[in-house]
Design a protein around this motif. Structure first.
Motif, PDB file in Angstrom:
ATOM      1  N   ALA A 186     122.417  84.013  32.612  1.00 17.22           N
ATOM      2  CA  ALA A 186     121.308  84.832  32.100  1.00 17.22           C
ATOM      3  C   ALA A 186     119.979  84.428  32.716  1.00 17.22           C
ATOM      4  N   VAL A 187     119.808  83.129  32.955  1.00 17.60           N
ATOM      5  CA  VAL A 187     118.580  82.657  33.606  1.00 17.60           C
ATOM      6  C   VAL A 187     118.530  83.158  35.047  1.00 17.60           C
ATOM      7  N   ARG A 188     119.659  83.041  35.762  1.00 19.96           N
ATOM      8  CA  ARG A 188     119.703  83.465  37.158  1.00 19.96           C
ATOM      9  C   ARG A 188     119.478  84.972  37.311  1.00 19.96           C
ATOM     10  N   SER A 189     119.956  85.735  36.342  1.00 16.04           N
ATOM     11  CA  SER A 189     119.798  87.191  36.419  1.00 16.04           C
ATOM     12  C   SER A 189     118.439  87.664  35.908  1.00 16.04           C
ATOM     13  N   GLY A 190     117.667  86.734  35.348  1.00 14.38           N
ATOM     14  CA  GLY A 190     116.346  87.099  34.850  1.00 14.38           C
ATOM     15  C   GLY A 190     116.345  87.717  33.464  1.00 14.38           C
ATOM     16  N   GLU A 191     117.484  87.640  32.762  1.00 15.31           N
ATOM     17  CA  GLU A 191     117.564  88.209  31.411  1.00 15.31           C
ATOM     18  C   GLU A 191     116.830  87.354  30.382  1.00 15.31           C
ATOM     19  N   ILE A 192     116.828  86.030  30.597  1.00 13.32           N
ATOM     20  CA  ILE A 192     116.119  85.142  29.687  1.00 13.32           C
ATOM     21  C   ILE A 192     115.218  84.211  30.484  1.00 13.32           C
ATOM     22  N   VAL A 193     114.289  83.588  29.788  1.00  9.65           N
ATOM     23  CA  VAL A 193     113.327  82.697  30.442  1.00  9.65           C
ATOM     24  C   VAL A 193     114.061  81.494  31.020  1.00  9.65           C
ATOM     25  N   ASP A 194     113.401  80.782  31.909  1.00  7.98           N
ATOM     26  CA  ASP A 194     113.990  79.600  32.535  1.00  7.98           C
ATOM     27  C   ASP A 194     114.039  78.478  31.501  1.00  7.98           C
ATOM     28  N   ILE A 195     115.196  78.291  30.925  1.00  6.16           N
ATOM     29  CA  ILE A 195     115.375  77.306  29.861  1.00  6.16           C
ATOM     30  C   ILE A 195     116.528  76.392  30.242  1.00  6.16           C
ATOM     31  N   PRO A 196     116.414  75.066  29.982  1.00  8.13           N
ATOM     32  CA  PRO A 196     117.524  74.160  30.311  1.00  8.13           C
ATOM     33  C   PRO A 196     118.803  74.595  29.588  1.00  8.13           C
ATOM     34  N   ALA A 197     119.788  75.023  30.361  1.00  9.33           N
ATOM     35  CA  ALA A 197     120.977  75.638  29.775  1.00  9.33           C
ATOM     36  C   ALA A 197     121.762  74.682  28.892  1.00  9.33           C
ATOM     37  N   ASN A 198     121.986  73.459  29.360  1.00  9.74           N
ATOM     38  CA  ASN A 198     122.785  72.518  28.580  1.00  9.74           C
ATOM     39  C   ASN A 198     122.065  72.142  27.291  1.00  9.74           C
ATOM     40  N   ALA A 199     120.747  71.969  27.388  1.00 14.55           N
ATOM     41  CA  ALA A 199     119.960  71.604  26.206  1.00 14.55           C
ATOM     42  C   ALA A 199     119.983  72.724  25.172  1.00 14.55           C
ATOM     43  N   PHE A 200     119.813  73.981  25.623  1.00 14.74           N
ATOM     44  CA  PHE A 200     119.786  75.082  24.665  1.00 14.74           C
ATOM     45  C   PHE A 200     121.179  75.306  24.069  1.00 14.74           C
TER      46      PHE A 200
END
Length: 203
Positions: free
Chosen positions: A143-157
């Motif tokens: 989702a981050v790579r596609s621009g659907e969500i903000v740049d958020i640490p994936a593992n942390a979220f």
């Protein structure tokens, strides 16, 4: 014939697991006995010990049964052409709905208590949690790579979402009237909407 025997054996084991869920709902995992489960399943203690060496092995089976059903939900969501936020929302809602099931809440609470002293059980639970974390992390990364969500640490979220759902289950068991599950779902919807980009929210 061997295949039929294996199928019958698997079916009988599932009967014991299902009986375990029902007994846990009525009196809790800690207070239920092997005799309770056998009576509920209509099977002998000898049959029980043909599948489980001890009562704790049934707890592991309940944990794995719960995890397997969530994995099926995740697989279905993974193949649906829906926005990332909606995929995360549906998955977290599914987990929360299970948190309203008294049997699952009791088993999860007892499980978290048991892992403090049981190393092998802790490893099994850690592996299950890690698989769920990797699943959520993969969705968030895409989702981050596609621009659907903000740049958020994936593992942390992903870890935050896991901690929220597991923690809410334990808190709900501790004090059932502390909050309303309908409000929890609304709050999580707001949280997830908050990380959506403009393009993601309009998908």
């Amino acid at each position: 014939m061997p295949k039929l025997a294996e199928a019958t054996r698997a079916e009988r084991r599932e009967l014991l697991v299902a009986a375990g869920w029902r007994c846990a709902a009525r009196k809790g995992y800690r207070d239920m006995t092997v005799d309770d489960v056998c009576s509920e399943a209509g099977m002998s203690k000898g049959a029980f010990y043909g599948y489980f060496h001890q009562k704790q092995d049934l707890l592991v089976a309940l944990l794995e049964s719960d995890a397997d059903s969530l994995n099926l939900v995740a697989e279905k969501l993974d193949h649906q052409a829906i926005p990332a936020i909606e995929r995360l929302r549906r998955y977290t809602r599914e987990v929360l709905e299970r948190s309203e099931d008294p049997a699952r809440v009791q088993v999860r609470s007892d499980l978290w208590t048991a892992v403090v002293t049981e190393g092998s059980l802790r490893e099994r639970l850690a592996a299950t949690v890690q698989r769920r974390r990797e699943l959520l992390r993969g969705w968030i990364d895409r989702a981050v790579r596609s621009g659907e969500i903000v740049d958020i640490p994936a593992n942390a979220f992903a870890s935050i979402l896991l901690a929220l759902t597991d923690g809410l289950t334990l808190h709900g068991n501790l004090q059932p009237t502390a909050f309303k599950w309908s409000n929890i779902r609304r709050a999580l919807d707001v949280l997830l909407a908050g990380i959506a980009t403009q393009s993601g929210s309009s998908s």
